[in-house]
Design a protein around this motif. Sequence first.
Motif, short mmCIF file in Angstrom:
data_model
loop_
_atom_site.label_atom_id
_atom_site.label_comp_id
_atom_site.label_asym_id
_atom_site.label_seq_id
_atom_site.Cartn_x
_atom_site.Cartn_y
_atom_site.Cartn_z
N GLN A 49 -2.75 9.31 -3.06
CA GLN A 49 -3.92 8.84 -3.81
C GLN A 49 -4.09 9.62 -5.10
N GLN A 50 -3.86 10.91 -5.05
CA GLN A 50 -3.96 11.74 -6.26
C GLN A 50 -2.91 11.32 -7.27
N ASP A 53 -4.05 8.14 -8.89
CA ASP A 53 -5.15 8.39 -9.83
C ASP A 53 -4.65 9.01 -11.13
N GLU A 54 -3.70 9.93 -11.04
CA GLU A 54 -3.20 10.60 -12.24
C GLU A 54 -2.29 9.71 -13.06
#
Length: 139
Positions: A49-50, A53-54
């Motif tokens: 997920q990170q 997002d990035e």
Amino acid sequence: MFDSIGWGEILVLIVAGLFILGPERLPEAAAWLGRTVRKVRDFATGARQQLRDEVGTDFEEFRKPIEDLRNLRNFDPKHAVREHLFDGDPDPLGLNNINGTGQVNGNGVDGAHGAPAPAPQQAELLKPGEKPPVDPDAT
């Protein structure tokens, strides 16, 4: 990761764990293993997920080539040629319902006589009071 481990190997590991740890410590070890696997799974989901997002919308651009490579693993040349030549038509030669029953062998030949299967005939409906025609050769 565990594709090569079958049910037999898992059973051997459980029995070995029972002998090594003993019946009193085995439930604690199983609970610890469950918690650890859950933490690792949560960590992997969070990292994924990170990353999404990035990277943002570019993530899909990176995913597309990977999906194409996965599709190449299941590449079947026969299927690819059929798709290209016949535009995905599952019955390009019209042989699926050639003898009216929907069953035909692979080469379009009637299995009973070895001759090409006859085309299905449309039965005409009789009008009220009309009798069916008599076949002169049926004597």
